[in-house]
Design an enzyme around this catalytic site. Sequence first.
Site, PDB file in Angstrom:
ATOM      1  CB  CYS A   2      24.790  11.458  66.311  1.00  0.00           C
ATOM      2  SG  CYS A   2      23.177  10.655  66.537  1.00  0.00           S
ATOM      3  CG  LEU A  51      23.792   5.957  69.762  1.00  0.00           C
ATOM      4  CD1 LEU A  51      24.371   4.557  69.580  1.00  0.00           C
ATOM      5  CD2 LEU A  51      24.305   6.557  71.070  1.00  0.00           C
ATOM      6  CB  ILE A  53      18.426   7.386  71.106  1.00  0.00           C
ATOM      7  CG1 ILE A  53      19.945   7.240  71.284  1.00  0.00           C
ATOM      8  CG2 ILE A  53      17.711   7.321  72.452  1.00  0.00           C
ATOM      9  CD1 ILE A  53      20.384   6.041  72.064  1.00  0.00           C
ATOM     10  CG  ASN A  75      25.814  14.869  69.108  1.00  0.00           C
ATOM     11  OD1 ASN A  75      25.282  13.837  69.474  1.00  0.00           O
ATOM     12  ND2 ASN A  75      26.776  15.464  69.798  1.00  0.00           N
ATOM     13  N   GLY A  76      22.232  14.948  69.306  1.00  0.00           N
ATOM     14  CA  GLY A  76      21.514  15.304  70.531  1.00  0.00           C
ATOM     15  C   GLY A  76      20.108  14.760  70.587  1.00  0.00           C
ATOM     16  CD  GLU A  77      18.282  11.718  71.841  1.00  0.00           C
ATOM     17  OE1 GLU A  77      17.147  11.822  71.357  1.00  0.00           O
ATOM     18  OE2 GLU A  77      19.106  10.856  71.488  1.00  0.00           O
ATOM     19  CG  LEU A 231      25.787   6.252  84.196  1.00  0.00           C
ATOM     20  CD1 LEU A 231      26.929   7.163  83.745  1.00  0.00           C
ATOM     21  CD2 LEU A 231      26.080   4.803  83.802  1.00  0.00           C
ATOM     22  CB  THR A 316      39.694  16.486  87.991  1.00  0.00           C
ATOM     23  OG1 THR A 316      40.370  16.826  89.172  1.00  0.00           O
ATOM     24  CG2 THR A 316      38.352  15.948  88.379  1.00  0.00           C
ATOM     25  NE  ARG A 319      44.054  12.781  89.885  1.00  0.00           N
ATOM     26  CZ  ARG A 319      44.338  13.551  90.928  1.00  0.00           C
ATOM     27  NH1 ARG A 319      43.356  14.098  91.640  1.00  0.00           N
ATOM     28  NH2 ARG A 319      45.593  13.771  91.283  1.00  0.00           N
ATOM     29  N   GLY A 342      24.187  11.914  86.786  1.00  0.00           N
ATOM     30  CA  GLY A 342      23.957  12.974  87.779  1.00  0.00           C
ATOM     31  C   GLY A 342      24.854  14.186  87.696  1.00  0.00           C
TER      32      GLY A 342
END
Length: 571
Positions: A2, A51, A53, A75-77, A231, A316, A319, A342
């Site tokens: 969120c 958001l 969930i 914001n979070g779980e 992912l 990085t 990228r 991960g």
Amino acid sequence: MCGILAVFGCIDNSQAKRSRIIELSRRLRHRGPDWSGLHCHGDCYLAHQRLAIVDPTSGDQPLYNEDKTVVVTVNGEIYNHKQLREQLKNHQFRTGSDCEVIAHLYEEHGEEFVDMLDGMFSFVLLDTRDKSFIAARDAIGVTPLYMGWGLDGSIWFASEMKALSDDCERFISFPPGHIYSSKQGGLRRWYNPPCYSEQIPSNPYDPLVLRKAFEKAVVKRLMTDVPFGVLLSGGLDSSLVAAVASRYLADSEAACQWGSQLHSFCIGLEGSPDLKAAREVADYLGTRHHEFHFTVQEGIDALEEVIYHIETYDVTTIRASTPMFLMSRKIKSLGVKMVISGEGSDEIFGGYLYFHKAPNKEEFHQETCRKIKALHLYDCLRANKSTSAWGVEARVPFLDKEFINTAMSIDPEWKMVRPDLGRIEKWILRNAFDDDKQPYLPKHILYRQKEQFSDGVGYSWIDGLRDHANKQVTDAMLANSSFVYPENTPTTKEAYYYRTIFEKFFPKNAARATVPGGPSVACSTAKAVEWDAAWSKNPDPSGRAALGVHAAAYEEAVDTKPANPVNGPPQ
């Protein structure tokens, strides 16, 4: 995931100010496209972009205690919310939201409850009875949070810099593992694990203990009321996440709603190392695999939007964020709102290839501690903001509090790279899941060499970025970079190019100060560059800069301006 925005102590509390808060909160709507909320109490505002969930139907925010004297925007779980509710049976809950426990824990324990939360979170809580407030961020900084100060004496908090940068004279990245209390008038640390002192642990390595701790971390992140997936790059870390999630999904509540076949997602250039490895792992695990392709030009075209969303000019991070940003858009188009990823393993276990050069276990462990402390500025920032740009939530089991405590209490001698004993990087993690009777992964995947995400999507991605930057930035521009950008001076044309884009969106000194600098090679901190004299000539954050270690290492040093190499991802 969120978006939250909170402002306290505004001189102006007119309708115009309320409209301004709504306008600024709208800048976070990509994080929470499902609903918007705003609570106003005098000169205090708490805004939320949701958001959904967990409990999508009734969990809209801000959230309250029974008589609405305590207001919280989160914001979070909170993964242990059911256990916490059991401890709060004398409280009446209004919703099924996992975050509602925060308001009631505050009623019960005052400000000293944050360490009871098991999850990823940033929250701001207002006690309307005395107009005091607190703000807190999770242990590692998986969720983003910024804190700012207005000229009128107001204090601001926001999930992203873009929501407060225009209205605050100064702002900072809120430190992970900290709480701000208006009563005490400052920040204090609530998360104090042993690894923060960088003392060398001595616990023996027990592969089964490590395995069970990680399995527990993955399973608790299957808490969802919406479609989800993993992912999967085909590297060790994402493959273990997928293997454990796939093994335990059938017994989870999520399987009752969404079925027991796990969805997996991967992105890369045509023919990239990750695509091939991910496909093999997906076939082995039996996931429903979704493979996305992008071209170098598509990535370059997205750079401005990526930098706007991730709010950094670190090389990085940009990228790696770009393919993740593109993949998240595809994932959201399939109706998926949550993914498990991960991030964090390389920091905990010394998985980056430069750890091969660690001179002893003491320096190895201290470097992992430094890396963990800086995660919120790099991989956590990338994983959260790249996915949240499209309303997708990323969960990271390697950064589970309990798992970190387990992994960081092991004698670091077991983490050292020891070719004489057949131990490559992250050997203790690989060995913990090397089960011949009930194998988690094929052996060659379990022992695949580390690839940084920005490399694994295809080596030509980084090469293409460099080529593009070289066409945009002249030699004269780079030669004068220290005068144009005296703080964190870019030393390569690629870094200079990203900096110009960042400054266009975030021109204030406070914004550029939220991005750290320092010399780095292959994602090392500045301290670890000292481990090999050759690295100072090759200050590139790609894993291929680990000369003599990476199987596809650069043949020679990359061309840089001869100066202290700032602006890799010195974590």
